[in-house]
Design a protein around this motif. Structure first.
Motif, mmCIF file in Angstrom:
data_model
loop_
_atom_site.group_PDB
_atom_site.id
_atom_site.type_symbol
_atom_site.label_atom_id
_atom_site.label_comp_id
_atom_site.label_asym_id
_atom_site.label_seq_id
_atom_site.Cartn_x
_atom_site.Cartn_y
_atom_site.Cartn_z
ATOM 1 N N ARG A 55 -44.197 9.709 -42.197
ATOM 2 C CA ARG A 55 -44.435 8.523 -43.021
ATOM 3 C C ARG A 55 -45.728 8.665 -43.811
ATOM 4 N N GLU A 56 -46.717 9.270 -43.197
ATOM 5 C CA GLU A 56 -48.006 9.447 -43.889
ATOM 6 C C GLU A 56 -47.842 10.320 -45.124
ATOM 7 N N LEU A 57 -47.076 11.394 -45.005
ATOM 8 C CA LEU A 57 -46.857 12.263 -46.156
ATOM 9 C C LEU A 57 -46.025 11.552 -47.209
ATOM 10 N N MET A 58 -45.019 10.795 -46.783
ATOM 11 C CA MET A 58 -44.223 10.035 -47.741
ATOM 12 C C MET A 58 -45.090 9.082 -48.551
ATOM 13 N N LEU A 59 -45.983 8.376 -47.864
ATOM 14 C CA LEU A 59 -46.850 7.412 -48.553
ATOM 15 C C LEU A 59 -47.801 8.106 -49.522
ATOM 16 N N GLU A 60 -48.179 9.331 -49.210
ATOM 17 C CA GLU A 60 -49.055 10.094 -50.109
ATOM 18 C C GLU A 60 -48.301 10.549 -51.355
ATOM 19 N N ILE A 61 -47.066 10.995 -51.170
ATOM 20 C CA ILE A 61 -46.296 11.564 -52.269
ATOM 21 C C ILE A 61 -45.659 10.499 -53.152
ATOM 22 N N PHE A 62 -45.254 9.400 -52.552
ATOM 23 C CA PHE A 62 -44.435 8.406 -53.244
ATOM 24 C C PHE A 62 -45.020 7.966 -54.592
ATOM 25 N N PRO A 63 -46.291 7.585 -54.670
ATOM 26 C CA PRO A 63 -46.816 7.143 -55.975
ATOM 27 C C PRO A 63 -46.919 8.270 -56.993
ATOM 28 N N GLU A 64 -46.990 9.518 -56.536
ATOM 29 C CA GLU A 64 -47.077 10.651 -57.450
ATOM 30 C C GLU A 64 -45.729 10.960 -58.094
ATOM 31 N N ARG A 65 -44.647 10.445 -57.495
ATOM 32 C CA ARG A 65 -43.299 10.785 -57.959
ATOM 33 C C ARG A 65 -42.492 9.535 -58.286
ATOM 34 N N GLY A 66 -43.149 8.601 -58.939
ATOM 35 C CA GLY A 66 -42.435 7.456 -59.488
ATOM 36 C C GLY A 66 -42.365 6.240 -58.609
ATOM 37 N N GLY A 67 -42.894 6.293 -57.383
ATOM 38 C CA GLY A 67 -42.843 5.151 -56.487
ATOM 39 C C GLY A 67 -43.945 4.146 -56.761
ATOM 40 N N ASP A 68 -43.794 2.957 -56.172
ATOM 41 C CA ASP A 68 -44.779 1.884 -56.368
ATOM 42 C C ASP A 68 -45.129 1.248 -55.021
ATOM 43 N N PRO A 69 -45.751 2.014 -54.118
ATOM 44 C CA PRO A 69 -45.975 1.515 -52.759
ATOM 45 C C PRO A 69 -46.884 0.298 -52.677
ATOM 46 N N ASP A 105 -41.488 -3.018 -47.492
ATOM 47 C CA ASP A 105 -42.018 -1.736 -47.019
ATOM 48 C C ASP A 105 -42.535 -0.997 -48.244
ATOM 49 N N PRO A 106 -43.712 -0.406 -48.173
ATOM 50 C CA PRO A 106 -44.235 0.310 -49.349
ATOM 51 C C PRO A 106 -43.299 1.386 -49.871
ATOM 52 N N LEU A 107 -42.418 1.918 -48.998
ATOM 53 C CA LEU A 107 -41.530 3.008 -49.401
ATOM 54 C C LEU A 107 -40.205 2.528 -49.974
ATOM 55 N N ASP A 108 -39.954 1.239 -49.979
ATOM 56 C CA ASP A 108 -38.706 0.740 -50.538
ATOM 57 C C ASP A 108 -38.596 1.136 -52.009
ATOM 58 N N SER A 126 -37.842 21.572 -55.536
ATOM 59 C CA SER A 126 -38.457 21.123 -54.284
ATOM 60 C C SER A 126 -39.256 19.836 -54.452
ATOM 61 N N ASP A 127 -39.618 19.502 -55.687
ATOM 62 C CA ASP A 127 -40.309 18.230 -55.909
ATOM 63 C C ASP A 127 -39.371 17.033 -55.808
ATOM 64 N N LEU A 128 -38.067 17.278 -55.615
ATOM 65 C CA LEU A 128 -37.102 16.193 -55.448
ATOM 66 C C LEU A 128 -36.758 15.919 -53.989
ATOM 67 N N VAL A 129 -37.296 16.739 -53.073
ATOM 68 C CA VAL A 129 -37.004 16.528 -51.651
ATOM 69 C C VAL A 129 -37.296 15.083 -51.263
ATOM 70 N N PHE A 130 -38.465 14.608 -51.650
ATOM 71 C CA PHE A 130 -38.847 13.213 -51.450
ATOM 72 C C PHE A 130 -39.625 12.750 -52.662
ATOM 73 N N PRO A 131 -39.341 11.555 -53.168
ATOM 74 C CA PRO A 131 -38.413 10.565 -52.628
ATOM 75 C C PRO A 131 -36.977 10.683 -53.119
ATOM 76 N N HIS A 132 -36.734 11.483 -54.155
ATOM 77 C CA HIS A 132 -35.455 11.354 -54.855
ATOM 78 C C HIS A 132 -34.251 11.628 -53.960
ATOM 79 N N HIS A 133 -34.217 12.792 -53.322
ATOM 80 C CA HIS A 133 -33.036 13.112 -52.537
ATOM 81 C C HIS A 133 -32.959 12.290 -51.259
ATOM 82 N N GLU A 134 -34.106 11.953 -50.709
ATOM 83 C CA GLU A 134 -34.104 11.070 -49.530
ATOM 84 C C GLU A 134 -33.503 9.714 -49.865
#
Length: 412
Positions: free
Chosen positions: A175-189, A196-199, A247-255
């Protein structure tokens, strides 16, 4: 949406072994014997706001190898790819350069088609834009609503990752890595109102000056992940063979794609997830944001042989991260020239072991560098020194031509 023109591909002379591929979700190899009438492959496509750079090309050539390896093993293939022809980066670029976003998307998609044709990438059976898929997206969101996995923040709709009991199983990320990556790849935590910040965003409500489409949720446009999930579900069904991309699509896109379908359908999204490594230039990952790009179209305009470009991409294992250099390209220009000299001789060193070795290498997690090394050995043996009559293969050139084209996509 129209795909590009398919190259003529010869039928392999022998049947290749079953394909084994590294699965991101399990961290190990899986044997990909199709469970349906055809092997089913989905590869995430471009957001068409700039030309095809080598990072794109490496990914699409990698999954072209998978397509060809399946065909060499005797399977039909059903290949689907999307085009994210409406999204924030596209709209931002169109505004910045003062061009209509539809015209920009059409122009760059056409350039991508010509690049793929030049590199002899087999076209998808269904090449599907986000805009034309909006009815599919709406239907999938409605299924997610029925499953209780959707909530509203202001006028936007979000997918609740808590609804997916298997969330995280595709990437294996903490979860910690997801939260780090999410805003870098289009997320809005950090958006207020999220459970949930990852929604993940499913439907973006209409904003002033942005395109929108009518829906039961109000006017707006799709989120990124639900677009691919809806297209894959419509054209491949659930539990298709391989979801592929960089490999930059592993998370969040493919997840997120997996989560959307798993919650809506109650079945796995894909059997395996495969990811190509990143290509760097000048010491950093090649990306539009950094501007350190080498474009396929620019090299083609400079009269670089597209087969040398493809050979350069093939000379690195698809899962590896590597750096594009002129020296690497020029070495492959020389490699292609050597192969052509050997092929021009007609007869040569025995071809059968090369064919078997190339097909075996590609069946073993798409090991193109090993396949190229086998052809190098054959070419050196053919060109160097006088041929010995009882070991020379009179049909060597025809046989090698055939396997190069059918298995490696190199038409020489």
């Amino acid at each position: 949406m129209r795909a590009w023109t398919a190259p003529d591909v010869p039928t392999p002379l022998v049947t290749a072994p079953p394909v084994r591929l590294h699965d991101t979700a399990t961290g190990g190899p899986v044997e990909l014997v199709p469970q349906a009438d055809a092997a089913r492959l989905y590869v995430c496509g471009i957001t068409p706001y700039d030309a095809t750079h080598m990072g794109h090309a490496a990914t699409y050539v990698a999954f072209d190898l998978l397509n060809r390896a399946w065909r060499s093993a005797g399977h039909a293939v059903r290949f689907v790819q999307n085009v994210t022809d409406v999204d924030d980066p596209l709209l931002e670029r169109a505004t910045k350069v003062g061009i209509d976003w539809v015209a920009l998307a059409e122009r760059e998609t056409e350039l991508f088609r010509t690049d793929m044709e030049a590199l002899r990438v087999l076209p998808p059976d269904a090449y599907v834009g986000a805009v034309e898929s909006i009815p599919l997206v709406i239907a999938l969101i409605e299924r997610l609503q029925e499953a209780g996995a959707v909530y509203r923040v202001d006028d936007d709709l979000y997918f609740s990752v808590a609804a997916d009991a298997d969330f995280g199983s595709e990437s294996g990320y903490s979860r910690e890595l997801m939260l780090e990556i999410f805003p870098e790849r289009g997320g809005d935590p950090e958006r207020p109102g999220k459970k949930d910040p990852l929604d993940a965003l499913l439907w973006r409500a209409e904003r002033p000056g942005e395109p929108s489409w009518d829906s039961p949720f109000g006017p707006g446009r799709p989120g990124w992940h639900v677009e691919c999930a809806a297209i894959a579900l419509e054209h491949l069904g659930t539990t298709f063979d391989v979801q592929g991309g960089g490999s930059d699509l592993v998370f969040p896109h493919h997840e997120m794609c997996a989560g959307h379908v798993q919650v809506a359908e109650g079945a796995p999204f894909a059997r395996a997830y495969a990811h190509a490594g990143m290509v760097a230039y000048d010491g950093e990952k090649m990306s539009k944001s950094k501007g350190n790009l080498v474009f396929v179209s620019a090299l083609r305009a400079s009269e670089v042989d597209p087969m040398a470009i493809r050979a350069t991409l093939l000379s690195h294992h698809y899962r590896s991260d590597w750096e594009w250099t002129d020296a690497d390209l020029f070495a492959n220009v020389d490699r292609i020239a050597l192969w052509r000299r050997a092929l021009a001789l007609g007869a040569g060193a025995p071809a059968a072991p090369v064919v078997d070795g190339v097909l075996a290498a590609l069946a073993a997690d798409l090991d193109a560098p090993r396949a190229l090394a086998l052809v190098d050995q054959w070419a050196h043996a053919t060109v160097g020194g006088p041929a010995i009559a009882d070991t020379s293969d009179p049909d060597a050139a025809v046989t090698i031509h055939r396997v190069l084209d059918s298995a490696l996509g190199l038409a020489l």
